[in-house]
Structure formats: structure tokens, C-alpha cells
Scaffold this motif. Structure first.
Motif, mmCIF file in Angstrom:
data_model
loop_
_atom_site.group_PDB
_atom_site.id
_atom_site.type_symbol
_atom_site.label_atom_id
_atom_site.label_comp_id
_atom_site.label_asym_id
_atom_site.label_seq_id
_atom_site.Cartn_x
_atom_site.Cartn_y
_atom_site.Cartn_z
ATOM 1 N N PRO A 11 0.801 -1.236 0.000
ATOM 2 C CA PRO A 11 0.000 0.000 0.000
ATOM 3 C C PRO A 11 0.825 1.273 0.000
ATOM 4 C CG PRO A 11 -0.887 -1.609 1.553
ATOM 5 C CD PRO A 11 0.440 -2.139 1.099
ATOM 6 N N SER A 12 1.958 1.262 0.669
ATOM 7 C CA SER A 12 2.761 2.481 0.748
ATOM 8 C C SER A 12 3.442 2.817 -0.578
ATOM 9 C CB SER A 12 3.816 2.340 1.847
ATOM 10 O OG SER A 12 4.686 1.249 1.563
ATOM 11 N N TRP A 13 3.647 1.804 -1.412
ATOM 12 C CA TRP A 13 4.333 2.023 -2.681
ATOM 13 C C TRP A 13 3.376 2.352 -3.820
ATOM 14 C CZ3 TRP A 13 9.638 2.043 -3.312
ATOM 15 C CH2 TRP A 13 10.385 1.628 -2.203
ATOM 16 N N GLN A 14 2.144 1.832 -3.745
ATOM 17 C CA GLN A 14 1.143 2.083 -4.785
ATOM 18 C C GLN A 14 1.695 1.723 -6.183
ATOM 19 O OE1 GLN A 14 -2.301 3.583 -4.235
ATOM 20 N NE2 GLN A 14 -1.628 2.423 -2.441
ATOM 21 N N VAL A 15 2.258 0.522 -6.268
ATOM 22 C CA VAL A 15 2.872 0.093 -7.533
ATOM 23 C C VAL A 15 1.832 -0.051 -8.629
ATOM 24 C CG1 VAL A 15 4.201 -1.733 -8.662
ATOM 25 C CG2 VAL A 15 4.742 -1.063 -6.309
ATOM 26 N N GLY A 16 0.662 -0.578 -8.277
ATOM 27 C CA GLY A 16 -0.388 -0.763 -9.273
ATOM 28 C C GLY A 16 -0.830 0.540 -9.904
ATOM 29 N N SER A 17 -1.010 1.555 -9.091
ATOM 30 C CA SER A 17 -1.412 2.872 -9.604
ATOM 31 C C SER A 17 -0.316 3.468 -10.480
ATOM 32 C CB SER A 17 -1.727 3.813 -8.442
ATOM 33 O OG SER A 17 -2.810 3.329 -7.676
ATOM 34 N N TRP A 18 0.937 3.261 -10.069
ATOM 35 C CA TRP A 18 2.054 3.781 -10.873
ATOM 36 C C TRP A 18 2.099 3.111 -12.241
ATOM 37 C CZ3 TRP A 18 6.379 1.452 -12.999
ATOM 38 C CH2 TRP A 18 7.334 2.328 -13.542
ATOM 39 N N LEU A 19 1.904 1.781 -12.263
ATOM 40 C CA LEU A 19 1.900 1.062 -13.532
ATOM 41 C C LEU A 19 0.751 1.536 -14.417
ATOM 42 C CD1 LEU A 19 2.683 -2.589 -12.357
ATOM 43 C CD2 LEU A 19 4.185 -1.062 -13.656
ATOM 44 N N TYR A 20 -0.391 1.755 -13.803
ATOM 45 C CA TYR A 20 -1.559 2.208 -14.575
ATOM 46 C C TYR A 20 -1.308 3.575 -15.205
ATOM 47 C CZ TYR A 20 -6.313 3.787 -15.577
ATOM 48 O OH TYR A 20 -7.436 4.273 -16.200
ATOM 49 N N GLN A 21 -0.750 4.475 -14.437
ATOM 50 C CA GLN A 21 -0.576 5.842 -14.904
ATOM 51 C C GLN A 21 0.580 6.014 -15.879
ATOM 52 O OE1 GLN A 21 -0.168 8.037 -11.252
ATOM 53 N NE2 GLN A 21 -2.267 7.595 -10.586
ATOM 54 N N SER A 22 1.642 5.220 -15.716
ATOM 55 C CA SER A 22 2.848 5.473 -16.500
ATOM 56 C C SER A 22 3.158 4.405 -17.549
ATOM 57 C CB SER A 22 4.057 5.601 -15.562
ATOM 58 O OG SER A 22 4.224 4.404 -14.813
ATOM 59 N N LEU A 23 2.631 3.200 -17.383
ATOM 60 C CA LEU A 23 3.034 2.114 -18.263
ATOM 61 C C LEU A 23 1.910 1.533 -19.099
ATOM 62 C CD1 LEU A 23 5.400 0.191 -19.059
ATOM 63 C CD2 LEU A 23 4.573 -1.365 -17.279
ATOM 64 N N SER A 24 0.756 1.310 -18.519
ATOM 65 C CA SER A 24 -0.318 0.587 -19.195
ATOM 66 C C SER A 24 -0.762 1.252 -20.495
ATOM 67 C CB SER A 24 -1.526 0.453 -18.260
ATOM 68 O OG SER A 24 -2.582 -0.207 -18.924
ATOM 69 N N VAL A 25 -1.071 0.422 -21.475
ATOM 70 C CA VAL A 25 -1.536 0.939 -22.762
ATOM 71 C C VAL A 25 -3.023 1.268 -22.729
ATOM 72 C CG1 VAL A 25 0.197 -0.383 -24.039
ATOM 73 C CG2 VAL A 25 -2.086 -1.354 -23.707
ATOM 74 N N LEU A 26 -3.768 0.646 -21.828
ATOM 75 C CA LEU A 26 -5.227 0.749 -21.890
ATOM 76 C C LEU A 26 -5.775 2.164 -21.736
ATOM 77 C CD1 LEU A 26 -6.739 -2.445 -20.244
ATOM 78 C CD2 LEU A 26 -6.279 -1.924 -22.635
ATOM 79 N N PRO A 27 -5.319 2.964 -20.769
ATOM 80 C CA PRO A 27 -5.881 4.317 -20.665
ATOM 81 C C PRO A 27 -5.697 5.124 -21.953
ATOM 82 C CG PRO A 27 -4.611 3.774 -18.713
ATOM 83 C CD PRO A 27 -4.322 2.705 -19.711
ATOM 84 N N HIS A 28 -4.559 4.959 -22.586
ATOM 85 C CA HIS A 28 -4.280 5.700 -23.824
ATOM 86 C C HIS A 28 -5.046 5.116 -25.013
ATOM 87 C CE1 HIS A 28 -1.011 7.541 -21.542
ATOM 88 N NE2 HIS A 28 -0.680 6.323 -21.155
ATOM 89 N N TYR A 29 -5.105 3.795 -25.067
ATOM 90 C CA TYR A 29 -5.823 3.132 -26.158
ATOM 91 C C TYR A 29 -7.323 3.384 -26.075
ATOM 92 C CZ TYR A 29 -7.712 -0.734 -28.957
ATOM 93 O OH TYR A 29 -8.416 -1.489 -29.871
ATOM 94 N N GLN A 30 -7.872 3.370 -24.871
ATOM 95 C CA GLN A 30 -9.304 3.576 -24.702
ATOM 96 C C GLN A 30 -9.731 4.984 -25.093
ATOM 97 O OE1 GLN A 30 -9.763 2.372 -20.620
ATOM 98 N NE2 GLN A 30 -10.075 0.208 -21.156
ATOM 99 N N ALA A 31 -8.799 5.928 -25.044
ATOM 100 C CA ALA A 31 -9.122 7.281 -25.512
ATOM 101 C C ALA A 31 -9.465 7.255 -27.001
ATOM 102 C CB ALA A 31 -7.942 8.214 -25.250
ATOM 103 N N PHE A 32 -8.718 6.471 -27.778
ATOM 104 C CA PHE A 32 -9.009 6.345 -29.206
ATOM 105 C C PHE A 32 -10.354 5.664 -29.427
ATOM 106 C CE2 PHE A 32 -4.356 6.653 -29.240
ATOM 107 C CZ PHE A 32 -4.158 7.590 -30.251
ATOM 108 N N ILE A 33 -10.636 4.615 -28.651
ATOM 109 C CA ILE A 33 -11.896 3.886 -28.816
ATOM 110 C C ILE A 33 -13.088 4.790 -28.543
ATOM 111 C CG2 ILE A 33 -13.287 1.966 -27.949
ATOM 112 C CD1 ILE A 33 -10.767 0.476 -27.324
ATOM 113 N N SER A 34 -12.911 5.712 -27.601
ATOM 114 C CA SER A 34 -13.998 6.632 -27.258
ATOM 115 C C SER A 34 -14.116 7.796 -28.235
ATOM 116 C CB SER A 34 -13.805 7.167 -25.842
ATOM 117 O OG SER A 34 -12.601 7.921 -25.745
ATOM 118 N N GLY A 35 -13.230 7.835 -29.232
ATOM 119 C CA GLY A 35 -13.320 8.854 -30.280
ATOM 120 C C GLY A 35 -12.427 10.055 -30.091
#
Length: 252
Positions: free
Chosen positions: A198-222
Motif C-alpha cells: 500500500p505504501s508504494w502504490q505500484v499498481g497505480s504507478w503502472l496504470y498511470q505510466s506504463l499501461s496501454v489501456l488508458p491511452h488506447y481507450q481514448a481512441f476507442i472513445s473517439g
């Protein structure tokens, strides 16, 4: 002088591109995994289409990241590993080409093959246009995202193929990397990883800086935004640069 240098660079890339393109065309396995990819991707769309009756391609684009996890490695695993296995790597290095030309040539060939496979979904667009009035702008944005997503997968696939002499190892490494890029974008995965430390929040860091999905889903939404475009361009360029660095060092 600069123009002649540019023409020489492009000509060298074209030589490698044509060589790699012939290798894809002559490979029976390429036709097998292309057929499997098209069947699975179109099946995912048709199931959603008949169940929901919505005239768009969201289901197709939603399934694409998961399909690319095994499909992209199937394209790139042979790029460098096969050169070592068939003892053609040394011969390739003796060509009057620099390492960047070789990397770019292989990358362009893989990208063209991927684009050809992706174009196999165009009949879906024709069918939707015939059945109703789909949002063509939304579909176009989804295709732009699909192209950039595939190019990123191919870039790290080439890099990882260059780190090993075994195609199976290259396939496994690329598959695991693709899974990391995709699965790190899911909320449940983020919560589980964050819960481990919990103190490191590795999952949130991976989501914000590494994962393709947030960026890819922006295209899907137009939305074709600068942020998602820069993410895919810079990430792909980074892996290609790493591939070029490892190739250059292997010459010495």
C-alpha cells in the motif's frame, strides 16, 4: 549531400523490408496465426453485435489488446531469433548497412504485415454501413488506436527477439510483456497490486505510466489526443532505439 544520405538510408531500409516481407509471405505459420487472429477478432465482434444489436465496432476494439498479447509475439519472435538459429545473423551484419537501417527495415515489414491483417476487419465496417448508420468518425478513431497499439507491441517484440537466440523464449518474453502492458490497466489488477504494498502504490504507478489501456481507450472513445499519440510514439521509439543499441553492440 544530405539528400543522398537520406536516399541511401531509405534504400537500405527498403532492402531489409523486402527481405523480411518475403519471409512473412513464404512462412506457412504466418497464414495459420493470421487466420486464427481474424476468426477470433471477428467472432468477438459478432457475438457482441448479435447480443446487443449496436451498430459500432467497440467490441472488436475492446478485444484487440488481448488478441495482440499472443499475436504480436507470433509476428516478431522470428525477427532476430531465427537469424541466430539459421546462422544468418553474421551474414546480415556484413551487409553495407548500419544497425538502424536493419532495425527499421524489420520493423516496417512487421508493421506492414500487421496492417494487412488488421485490414481483414474492414468487411465489418462495410456490413455496419449497409445495416445502419454507424459513427464512422468513432470507427476511424478506433482504427487509429489499433494501429498505434499494434506498432507498440511490434516494437518491444523486436527488441525482446533480439535478446535471445530462441524463438520460443522470444515468444514467451513478448507475451509476458504484452500482458503486463494490458493487464496493468484494469482496476481490479491495480487494486490487487496496490494491496500488496500500500505504501508504494505500484499498481497505480503502472496504470498511470506504463499501461496501454488508458491511452488506447481514448481512441476507442473517439478522442485522438496529443497525450495518447505521444505515449505510443515515444514508447515505440524507445524500444526500437533499445533494439538498435543491442544490435550495434552485438557487432563488436
Amino acid at each position: 549531400m544530405d539528400k543522398r544520405i537520406d536516399q541511401g538510408f531509405i534504400s537500405g531500409c527498403r532492402v531489409i523490408m523486402m527481405r523480411e516481407t518475403r519471409a512473412y509471405v513464404d512462412s506457412p505459420i504466418a497464414y495459420i496465426y493470421t487466420t486464427v487472429f481474424l476468426v477470433l477478432s471477428c467472432t468477438a465482434f459478432m457475438n457482441s453485435f448479435f447480443l446487443e444489436g449496436v451498430v459500432d465496432m467497440t467490441a472488436y476494439f475492446d478485444a484487440l489488446p488481448f488478441l495482440l498479447i499472443p499475436f504480436a509475439p507470433a509476428i516478431t519472435m522470428r525477427a532476430w531469433a531465427e537469424e541466430h538459429a539459421q546462422n544468418t545473423f553474421e551474414l546480415l551484419m556484413t551487409l553495407p548497412l548500419n544497425s538502424l537501417q536493419i532495425v527499421v527495415g524489420k520493423y516496417v515489414a512487421a508493421a506492414l504485415f500487421y496492417l494487412l491483417v488488421l485490414s481483414g476487419s474492414l468487411p465489418i465496417v462495410i456490413m455496419l454501413a449497409w445495416l445502419g448508420e454507424p459513427d464512422l468518425g468513432l470507427i476511424l478513431s478506433g482504427y487509429v488506436g489499433a494501429v498505434f497499439l499494434g506498432l507498440l507491441f511490434l516494437s518491444f517484440g523486436l527488441f525482446l527477439s533480439g535478446l535471445t537466440h530462441n524463438q520460443i523464449v522470444a515468444f514467451v518474453l513478448t507475451t509476458l510483456t504484452g500482458a503486463l502492458f494490458v493487464l496493468s490497466g484494469y482496476d481490479k489488477v491495480v487494486e490487487v497490486v496496490d494491496g500488496l504494498a500500500p505504501s508504494w502504490q505500484v499498481g497505480s504507478w503502472l496504470y498511470q505510466s506504463l499501461s496501454v489501456l488508458p491511452h488506447y481507450q481514448a481512441f476507442i472513445s473517439g478522442v485522438i489526443g496529443i497525450g495518447p499519440l505521444l505515449y505510443f510514439i515515444l514508447m515505440s521509439a524507445f524500444f526500437l532505439w533499445m533494439n538498435e543499441v543491442t544490435l550495434r553492440r552485438s557487432k563488436y
